[in-house]
Structures are given as C-alpha cells and as structure tokens.
Design an enzyme around this catalytic site. Structure first.
Site, short mmCIF file in Angstrom:
data_model
loop_
_atom_site.label_atom_id
_atom_site.label_comp_id
_atom_site.label_asym_id
_atom_site.label_seq_id
_atom_site.Cartn_x
_atom_site.Cartn_y
_atom_site.Cartn_z
N HIS A 83 -15.34 13.36 -57.30
CA HIS A 83 -14.39 13.01 -56.24
C HIS A 83 -15.17 12.60 -55.00
CE1 HIS A 83 -15.24 17.24 -55.42
NE2 HIS A 83 -14.67 17.15 -54.24
N ASP A 87 -19.63 16.21 -49.76
CA ASP A 87 -20.60 17.12 -50.37
C ASP A 87 -20.82 16.82 -51.84
OD1 ASP A 87 -17.93 18.06 -50.70
OD2 ASP A 87 -18.62 20.06 -51.19
N HIS A 88 -20.11 15.83 -52.36
CA HIS A 88 -20.28 15.43 -53.76
C HIS A 88 -20.79 14.00 -53.92
CE1 HIS A 88 -18.17 18.96 -55.60
NE2 HIS A 88 -17.74 19.04 -54.36
N HIS A 163 -6.87 18.58 -57.10
CA HIS A 163 -7.60 18.83 -55.85
C HIS A 163 -6.89 18.07 -54.74
CE1 HIS A 163 -10.78 20.33 -53.42
NE2 HIS A 163 -11.39 19.17 -53.24
N HIS A 291 -20.65 26.08 -56.79
CA HIS A 291 -19.89 25.58 -55.63
C HIS A 291 -19.36 26.74 -54.78
CE1 HIS A 291 -16.65 23.32 -53.49
NE2 HIS A 291 -17.49 22.29 -53.64
#
Length: 336
Positions: A83, A87-88, A163, A291
């Site tokens: 996604h 932070d990804h 999410h 995570h």
C-alpha cells in the site's frame, strides 16, 4: 540470534530465504527501520516486499552482517508494494538510485496500488535521475484480487485486505514439482531392471512387445511447492482465506497490544488477538508478527515480547510463532 533459522530448515540445496529489513510501524526507532522484507529466491534473485525509507541502508547493513553477503543490488528485479503509506514505499526511489550506482542493468518490475507508477516516475523526474534499465509497473485495481503470473517458478497473487487506504496481501506459491521416480512402479509396468537407467535418462523406453513406457507413468505424487503469505497493514485479511490455506509462512502485522483494540480498529491495524484469530483459520506452519508501534521499544512495561506471548498463547500449539526483528532471516524448506 541474528541469522536464526526459525525451524524451517537449514543447509538447503534450494534456498528460499526471507530477510526482514524493517519491522517498525510508521517511523523508524533506534532498533528498527520501517517496513521492508527481502525474499531471496532459488534463482538468487531478490524481491522486495514493501520498501520504506532507508531500505537501501538496511540492505547494505544486511550485507555487512553476512545476511545478504552473497547477493548484490543487481539481483533486485522485483518490488512488491502492499500500500502507499510512506513507511512502506518511500524507499523505492532510493533503492532504484542505488541500483543505478551499483551498475545494475537488469530490468526491475514494480507491483503495487494505483498511483505507485506516478509516485516513482515523479520522484525520478524531479530529481533528474537516469535509469539505464527497463522499469515496468503493474498497478493493482482497488478491491480486486489479481493473478500477477509466475516468475522464477513462483506464482504471485495479490489479494485485497482491509486498511485505511487500498492495501493488498501477496500470496507467493511455488510451482509443484514432479513426484519422485519409483523404480518398483516401472517394474510393475513391465520395464526390465536393466532398462531402468535408460528410462530415467531418456524419458521413455520401448518394451519387447513394442509398448512405450513413459517416465511420467512411474512417478509418485507431485511435490507441492512452498507457499508464503505476506500481508500489508490490516484489521481484516479474511479474503486471503478464499485463495490460500495452510501456507508454510504467514507474515502478519501486529501494531498494537490488545489493550489498544479500539485504536487498532479505528486505524485499521491488528493486535495479538486479531492476528491469532486469522492465523487459526489460515493455519500456517509458521507465523511471524512484525510492524510494531514505537511504543513497545525501550524500557517500557509492554514490549514486543509481550505481543509475541499474547499471540502465541492464542494460536494452535503446533504452530511456530515468532516476532521479527531487523536482519532476522528465515530459510523455507522445500517439501521433498
């Protein structure tokens, strides 16, 4: 315990390896960087699953520590983004730039939500970065599962999970292999013992009566390939159950402890109870949580060990349950 093998096999002739390059949620800590996982395939390619800011530094540190000592940046040929939270994905332009500086000439494919192409191309254009290799994109359609296809003998499937933004989990399933050759079966079909080696070498033999015996008739049951499920951030990943059951490995976020369930649901993250409930349905051989919120670092009352304990006690006893930390590795054993 760096380099720990998590009970999934050691000294393999065909090694599929998972390396955790970042295990923190939202922002880095002194001990953990933000989300990134490297998968080293049997073909010695590197696939990145998520790529938070600083992943290129983590890759270098992993090489220095011997975790990725035999793999260069030039081996990265696929980046799978779950996604588009920073932070990804904020580390992708940096990884690409590092690949260029290290002389990478291999094409790289990026898979991720709609918008990943615009984000990366804009970052490269504004910074005037030159990419000498082909950079291709597959963008996932919100709410829809997608069969990406097979690469290096591994089929990639993206499945939507719940999410705050469009998010996916990736099912990586290795192609099944032919069963073992069974000489007694060949003999039952009339193949003389002195022709067994010919059958193995040539794939078929002709009997005195003219009958052709093919090697495929003398095999045992197919050997199922390894199966991994790697999820992005989520409060509900039940759609995965439509496509997968009993994988070798499940990697699931565990951002908050159970006392913060209301916060987890509001932000669409998971707690130990939520992770365990899903894992009990999916039944992976091994579950790894990752995570983690920064609040569980340092001299605090509730730590990552507490999240691990709370998850483990709710999972089936035979399921191996672990909490990831940066540079931790897992070897996934073939099924033969």
């Amino acid at each position: 315990d760096e380099g720990m093998q998590a009970g999934l096999g050691e000294n393999l002739t065909m090694t599929m390896k998972i390396i955790f390059l970042g295990t923190s949620s939202g922002a880095p800590t002194l001990e953990r960087n933000v989300s990134a996982i490297a998968l080293k395939t049997d073909a010695k390619r590197i696939w990145l699953i998520d790529c938070g800011e600083g992943t290129q530094h983590q890759f270098l540190k992993a090489r220095q520590r011997g975790v990725l000592h035999d793999v260069a940046f030039a081996r990265i040929d696929r980046i799978l983004i779950t996604h588009l939270h920073g932070d990804h994905c904020f580390g992708v332009p940096g990884i690409l730039a590092m690949c260029v500086m290290k002389g990478c000439k291999q094409d790289i494919q990026v898979i991720g939500p709609q918008g990943i192409k615009k984000y990366i191309e804009t970052a490269l254009e504004v910074s005037r970065s030159f990419i000498p290799f082909k950079l291709s994109f597959i963008e996932l359609i919100e709410g829809e599962p997608m069969e990406i296809g097979e690469v290096d003998g591994i089929n990639i499937k993206a499945v939507p999970i719940t999410h705050r933004v469009p998010c996916w989990g990736y099912i990586l399933e290795e192609r099944a292999l032919d069963g073992n050759f069974l000489a007694p079966k060949a003999i039952e079909l009339g193949v003389p013992k002195n022709l067994i080696q010919n059958l193995l070498r040539n794939g078929s033999v002709q009997l005195e009566d003219g009958t052709i015996i093919d090697r495929s008739r003398c095999l045992g049951e197919p050997i199922l390939g390894r199966k991994l499920v790697i999820l992005g951030d989520t409060s509900n990943s039940d759609r995965i159950l439509e496509f997968c059951h009993e994988p070798d490995l499940l990697i699931h976020e565990c951002t908050f402890d159970d006392s913060m369930t209301e916060r987890a649901l509001a932000s669409m993250h998971s707690t130990p109870s939520m992770v365990a409930a899903f894992a009990t349905q999916l039944l992976p051989k091994t579950l790894v949580i990752t995570h983690f919120s920064q609040r569980y670092e340092g001299a605090v009352e509730i730590t990552v060990d507490h999240l691990l304990t709370e998850t483990k006690k709710r999972c089936p006893e035979k399921m191996a349950v672990h909490a990831a930390h940066d540079f931790w590795t897992i070897n996934i054993q073939p099924h033969w």
